[in-house]
Design a protein around this motif. Structure first.
Motif, mmCIF file in Angstrom:
data_model
loop_
_atom_site.group_PDB
_atom_site.id
_atom_site.type_symbol
_atom_site.label_atom_id
_atom_site.label_comp_id
_atom_site.label_asym_id
_atom_site.label_seq_id
_atom_site.Cartn_x
_atom_site.Cartn_y
_atom_site.Cartn_z
ATOM 1 N N THR A 1 0.819 -1.216 0.000
ATOM 2 C CA THR A 1 0.000 0.000 0.000
ATOM 3 C C THR A 1 0.848 1.260 0.000
ATOM 4 O OG1 THR A 1 -0.154 0.015 2.418
ATOM 5 C CG2 THR A 1 -1.880 -1.166 1.203
ATOM 6 N N MET A 2 2.152 1.128 0.078
ATOM 7 C CA MET A 2 3.056 2.276 0.090
ATOM 8 C C MET A 2 3.731 2.435 -1.263
ATOM 9 S SD MET A 2 4.867 1.568 3.801
ATOM 10 C CE MET A 2 5.962 3.000 3.678
ATOM 11 N N GLY A 3 3.967 3.671 -1.664
ATOM 12 C CA GLY A 3 4.713 3.940 -2.878
ATOM 13 C C GLY A 3 6.211 3.938 -2.614
ATOM 14 N N ASP A 4 7.006 4.010 -3.683
ATOM 15 C CA ASP A 4 8.461 3.984 -3.542
ATOM 16 C C ASP A 4 8.969 5.148 -2.699
ATOM 17 O OD1 ASP A 4 8.598 1.698 -5.068
ATOM 18 O OD2 ASP A 4 9.050 2.756 -6.938
ATOM 19 N N GLU A 5 8.398 6.319 -2.882
ATOM 20 C CA GLU A 5 8.846 7.485 -2.122
ATOM 21 C C GLU A 5 8.555 7.306 -0.634
ATOM 22 O OE1 GLU A 5 8.270 12.371 -1.961
ATOM 23 O OE2 GLU A 5 7.332 11.187 -3.575
ATOM 24 N N ALA A 6 7.367 6.788 -0.319
ATOM 25 C CA ALA A 6 7.005 6.565 1.079
ATOM 26 C C ALA A 6 7.920 5.529 1.717
ATOM 27 C CB ALA A 6 5.551 6.118 1.180
ATOM 28 N N ARG A 7 8.268 4.490 0.966
ATOM 29 C CA ARG A 7 9.188 3.485 1.493
ATOM 30 C C ARG A 7 10.548 4.100 1.771
ATOM 31 N NH1 ARG A 7 7.150 0.397 -2.960
ATOM 32 N NH2 ARG A 7 5.500 -1.037 -2.283
ATOM 33 N N ALA A 8 11.027 4.930 0.858
ATOM 34 C CA ALA A 8 12.347 5.539 1.005
ATOM 35 C C ALA A 8 12.401 6.470 2.217
ATOM 36 C CB ALA A 8 12.724 6.294 -0.259
ATOM 37 N N GLN A 9 11.278 7.092 2.547
ATOM 38 C CA GLN A 9 11.237 8.055 3.647
ATOM 39 C C GLN A 9 10.921 7.417 4.997
ATOM 40 O OE1 GLN A 9 8.411 10.992 2.316
ATOM 41 N NE2 GLN A 9 9.839 11.928 0.848
ATOM 42 N N ALA A 10 10.494 6.157 4.995
ATOM 43 C CA ALA A 10 10.173 5.477 6.256
ATOM 44 C C ALA A 10 11.448 5.292 7.076
ATOM 45 C CB ALA A 10 9.520 4.128 5.970
ATOM 46 N N PRO A 11 11.341 5.363 8.398
ATOM 47 C CA PRO A 11 12.533 5.238 9.255
ATOM 48 C C PRO A 11 13.111 3.837 9.239
ATOM 49 C CG PRO A 11 10.528 5.306 10.571
ATOM 50 C CD PRO A 11 10.105 5.590 9.172
ATOM 51 N N PRO B 1 3.860 8.830 8.302
ATOM 52 C CA PRO B 1 4.816 9.835 8.796
ATOM 53 C C PRO B 1 4.164 10.918 9.645
ATOM 54 C CG PRO B 1 4.343 10.191 6.468
ATOM 55 C CD PRO B 1 3.683 8.895 6.838
ATOM 56 N N ASP B 2 2.864 11.101 9.521
ATOM 57 C CA ASP B 2 2.192 12.177 10.267
ATOM 58 C C ASP B 2 2.257 11.951 11.769
ATOM 59 O OD1 ASP B 2 1.566 13.416 7.889
ATOM 60 O OD2 ASP B 2 -0.415 12.465 7.747
ATOM 61 N N ASP B 3 2.155 10.688 12.205
ATOM 62 C CA ASP B 3 2.217 10.410 13.642
ATOM 63 C C ASP B 3 3.300 9.385 13.989
ATOM 64 O OD1 ASP B 3 1.064 8.129 12.642
ATOM 65 O OD2 ASP B 3 -0.819 8.311 13.749
ATOM 66 N N ASP B 4 4.148 9.047 13.017
ATOM 67 C CA ASP B 4 5.275 8.143 13.224
ATOM 68 C C ASP B 4 4.815 6.784 13.764
ATOM 69 O OD1 ASP B 4 8.047 7.539 13.152
ATOM 70 O OD2 ASP B 4 8.246 7.936 15.304
ATOM 71 N N THR B 5 3.794 6.234 13.141
ATOM 72 C CA THR B 5 3.288 4.920 13.535
ATOM 73 C C THR B 5 3.315 3.970 12.337
ATOM 74 O OG1 THR B 5 0.985 5.490 13.009
ATOM 75 C CG2 THR B 5 1.742 5.887 15.285
ATOM 76 N N ALA B 6 3.315 2.699 12.645
ATOM 77 C CA ALA B 6 3.146 1.655 11.633
ATOM 78 C C ALA B 6 1.792 0.994 11.849
ATOM 79 C CB ALA B 6 4.260 0.624 11.724
ATOM 80 N N ALA B 7 1.284 0.355 10.819
ATOM 81 C CA ALA B 7 0.031 -0.394 10.925
ATOM 82 C C ALA B 7 0.208 -1.745 10.253
ATOM 83 C CB ALA B 7 -1.119 0.373 10.294
ATOM 84 N N ALA B 8 -0.471 -2.752 10.783
ATOM 85 C CA ALA B 8 -0.455 -4.097 10.203
ATOM 86 C C ALA B 8 -1.841 -4.429 9.685
ATOM 87 C CB ALA B 8 -0.026 -5.128 11.250
ATOM 88 N N HIS B 9 -1.901 -5.018 8.503
ATOM 89 C CA HIS B 9 -3.177 -5.290 7.846
ATOM 90 C C HIS B 9 -3.228 -6.734 7.361
ATOM 91 C CE1 HIS B 9 -3.362 -0.834 7.447
ATOM 92 N NE2 HIS B 9 -2.076 -0.975 7.150
ATOM 93 N N ILE B 10 -4.407 -7.322 7.397
ATOM 94 C CA ILE B 10 -4.630 -8.631 6.794
ATOM 95 C C ILE B 10 -4.893 -8.449 5.306
ATOM 96 C CG2 ILE B 10 -6.187 -10.615 6.682
ATOM 97 C CD1 ILE B 10 -6.657 -10.265 9.686
ATOM 98 N N ASP B 11 -4.138 -9.159 4.494
ATOM 99 C CA ASP B 11 -4.317 -9.131 3.039
ATOM 100 C C ASP B 11 -5.400 -10.146 2.671
ATOM 101 O OD1 ASP B 11 -4.187 -9.153 0.309
ATOM 102 O OD2 ASP B 11 -2.120 -9.904 0.187
ATOM 103 N N THR B 12 -6.584 -9.664 2.388
ATOM 104 C CA THR B 12 -7.711 -10.558 2.123
ATOM 105 C C THR B 12 -7.576 -11.291 0.797
ATOM 106 O OG1 THR B 12 -8.963 -8.717 1.163
ATOM 107 C CG2 THR B 12 -9.290 -9.168 3.516
ATOM 108 N N THR B 13 -6.635 -10.878 -0.051
ATOM 109 C CA THR B 13 -6.431 -11.563 -1.332
ATOM 110 C C THR B 13 -5.535 -12.788 -1.193
ATOM 111 O OG1 THR B 13 -4.464 -10.288 -1.988
ATOM 112 C CG2 THR B 13 -6.625 -9.336 -2.479
ATOM 113 N N ALA B 14 -4.953 -13.003 0.004
ATOM 114 C CA ALA B 14 -4.016 -14.119 0.193
ATOM 115 C C ALA B 14 -4.737 -15.460 0.248
ATOM 116 C CB ALA B 14 -3.192 -13.907 1.458
#
Length: 261
Positions: free
Chosen positions: A173-183, A211-224
């Motif tokens: 769900t993240m783009g390349d730029e978002a991945r590059a900027q993640a800590p 990045p707005d609140d410096d949190t990560a989230a975990a999601h279930i991929d329903t397509t799996a």
């Protein structure tokens, strides 16, 4: 076996093992596992149990060659009707799995490769509880040779023992730029989760960073395609992420947030 005693070390060397030696788990190792069960059962409101020397539970799988020598298991006994308990069971049972790994023992999460009815006969299950899943525990086949391997050799064995989704797939769900900027802690968490087992080996969990609140989230991929065990897999993946990321804590649930500390 090279010195390694941290949970991240266990993540880096743990593999799914289907072949076991017939040497029983010694009393000291069994005692250490029982000691590991006590706090996780309290924290998770669970009834995880170690059951030893019951090969009949795996009789069919051992006979077919799907497993070899399986006889011991960690039983995930959880409150009935508590969906969150499935996630907690994955999280805390995997913590015990990593303890077993550091003891030189092998493990395998099982959903269908055992006789669940027979397994339940050897567990303490109250009327408001149910047996969810199991984890085979024992000495890996040729365990003396395994114990002689270096830490680097064990890490390479883990890296090559199965196919794995990529970092990009785990953060789809993240783009390349978002991945590059993640800590760095986020990437380290995801990379640890990439090494996590899942009940049907489908790795049905994804992660994202805000990045707005410096949190990560975990999601279930329903397509799996593994909805039945997805909550258990979510808990396992969250534990691996937490260990890889360092200090921090998850909120339970699909979409639960991780606050890094």
């Amino acid at each position: 076996m090279a010195e390694h005693n941290q949970l991240i070390d266990a993540i880096n060397i743990r593999t799914a093992v289907r072949a076991y030696d017939d040497e029983p788990i010694d009393d000291d190792a069994a005692r250490q596992l029982e000691m590991a069960l006590q706090p996780v059962n309290l924290l998770g409101n669970l009834n995880l149990q170690l059951v030893l020397n019951q090969p009949k539970v795996f009789e069919e799988a051992n006979a077919s060659g799907h497993l070899t020598g399986a006889a011991n298991y960690l039983a995930l006994v959880v409150p009935k009707g508590d969906e969150q308990a499935r996630e907690r069971a994955g999280f805390y049972a995997e913590r015990v799995v990593l303890t077993a790994t550091l003891r030189g023992l092998a493990t395998l999460w099982v959903a269908g490769s055992w006789n669940k009815t027979e397994a339940a006969k050897h567990c303490r299950i109250a009327g408001n509880e149910e047996l969810l899943l199991g984890v085979v525990i024992g000495h890996p086949k040729n365990h003396l040779a395994y114990q002689s391997m270096t830490y680097d050799e064990l890490c390479e064995r883990q890296r090559t023992h199965r196919s794995c989704k990529t970092y990009e797939q785990f953060t789809v769900t993240m783009g390349d730029e978002a991945r590059a900027q993640a800590p760095d802690w986020f990437r380290a968490g995801v990379e640890a989760a990439m090494k996590a087992p899942s009940a049907m080996n489908r790795q049905p969990i994804t992660f994202s960073y805000n990045p707005d609140d410096d949190t990560a989230a975990a999601h279930i991929d329903t397509t799996a395609g593994d909805e039945h065990h997805a909550l258990n897999d979510l808990g396992i993946a969250k534990l691996h992420f937490q260990i890889g990321a360092g200090q921090g804590q998850w909120a339970w649930g699909d979409g639960g947030l991780f606050i890094h500390q």
